[in-house]
Enzyme design. Structure first.
Site, PDB file in Angstrom:
ATOM      1  N   GLY A  13       0.795  -1.228   0.000  1.00 40.10           N
ATOM      2  CA  GLY A  13       0.000   0.000   0.000  1.00 40.10           C
ATOM      3  C   GLY A  13       0.823   1.273   0.000  1.00 40.10           C
ATOM      4  N   MET A  91      -3.593  -7.668  -6.804  1.00 34.69           N
ATOM      5  CA  MET A  91      -3.016  -8.840  -7.459  1.00 34.69           C
ATOM      6  C   MET A  91      -4.075  -9.816  -7.959  1.00 34.69           C
ATOM      7  SD  MET A  91       0.087  -8.066  -7.377  1.00 34.69           S
ATOM      8  CE  MET A  91       0.974  -9.553  -7.787  1.00 34.69           C
ATOM      9  N   LEU A  94      -9.363  -8.642 -13.110  1.00 35.92           N
ATOM     10  CA  LEU A  94     -10.761  -8.214 -13.042  1.00 35.92           C
ATOM     11  C   LEU A  94     -11.544  -8.874 -14.166  1.00 35.92           C
ATOM     12  CD1 LEU A  94     -10.091  -4.416 -12.504  1.00 35.92           C
ATOM     13  CD2 LEU A  94     -11.033  -5.995 -10.805  1.00 35.92           C
ATOM     14  N   ASN A 108      -4.757   2.085 -13.270  1.00 31.90           N
ATOM     15  CA  ASN A 108      -3.815   1.157 -12.639  1.00 31.90           C
ATOM     16  C   ASN A 108      -2.417   1.752 -12.732  1.00 31.90           C
ATOM     17  OD1 ASN A 108      -2.832  -1.373 -11.578  1.00 31.90           O
ATOM     18  ND2 ASN A 108      -2.150  -1.891 -13.653  1.00 31.90           N
ATOM     19  N   HIS A 110       1.574   0.497 -13.029  1.00 32.47           N
ATOM     20  CA  HIS A 110       2.371  -0.689 -13.342  1.00 32.47           C
ATOM     21  C   HIS A 110       3.853  -0.296 -13.351  1.00 32.47           C
ATOM     22  CE1 HIS A 110       3.204  -4.634 -14.968  1.00 32.47           C
ATOM     23  NE2 HIS A 110       4.015  -4.069 -15.830  1.00 32.47           N
TER      24      HIS A 110
END
Ligand code: GRF
Length: 217
Positions: A13, A91, A94, A108, A110
């Site tokens: 986080g 992780m 979807l 997102n 990455h």
């Protein structure tokens, strides 16, 4: 009114914390109203608690299908009035339904310069491949993994003696800078998705891949 965001996590986080810190500024146009984790042990849950943010755990063993897991997630998201979903180290894949229901409302982060090095174990693959630069990307989410229109990237050098840890730390420090920037642009309504890419109103008109993040406005 600040844009209501949900941050979805599975682990440490640190990107969640970067977003919490950004939202602590009164001028920041977004606000985290919900944190969701599929991992009850995720450290990020403590960060949500420390910031007083509502958080939910969705237990994978209570769902026999991806769709049903995502339906529970959608219920929490809807009841919190969320307008933008930020995946931050989540992780799980979807379901296409979830992604399509929230088209252009899920982003997102990455740890590579997409579309290179999609998937897991990015830093080890970068080192093996011998690329001289790496970086990170914030992008809108599409049903394919690590696919979708790119919002912002930051480039870092790969240094001769790098390990996964040193490279990963260099990239992560950039993630913490660019993720709040991307959220801010969306919350300011400056982002337009045009087929496979994005247009950012008011941003510098140069190829975004070669811009140092500190040059963005
Ligand atoms: C980050 O490297 C992010 O790019 C990737 O997962 C990691 C999550 O780190 N998707 P954290 O949980 O935000 O510290």
């Amino acid at each position: 009114m600040a844009t209501k965001i949900a941050v979805i996590i599975s682990g440490e986080g640190s990107n969640l914390q970067a977003l919490i810190n950004a939202c602590a500024d009164k001028e920041f146009p977004a606000n985290i109203v919900l944190v969701i984790s599929n991992n009850p042990e995720a450290n990020g849950l403590k960060k949500a608690d420390a910031a007083g943010i509502q958080r939910k755990i969705i237990y994978e063993d209570r769902h026999s299908t991806r769709e049903s897991f995502d339906e529970e997630m959608a219920e929490h998201i809807k009841s919190a009035g969320v307008e933008l979903i930020c995946l931050a180290g989540f992780m799980r894949l979807l379901s296409p339904k979830f992604v399509n229901d929230w088209q252009d409302k899920i982003i997102n982060i990455h740890p590579s310069l997409l579309p290179a090095f999609k998937g897991l174990n990015v830093h080890s693959r970068v080192l093996k491949m011998g690329t001289m630069f790496s970086g990170c990307t914030v992008h809108f989410v599409r049903p394919d993994v690590d696919d979708g229109p790119i919002l912002i990237q930051s480039v870092v050098p790969v240094l001769p003696n790098d390990s996964e840890e040193t490279l990963g730390a260099r990239v992560l420090a950039q993630e913490h800078i660019i993720y709040p920037m991307a959220v801010r642009w969306i919350a300011q309504n400056r982002v337009k998705v045009v087929s496979c890419h994005t247009e950012i109103q008011g941003s510098i008109k140069r190829p975004r891949s070669v811009i140092n993040p500190y040059e963005y406005n």
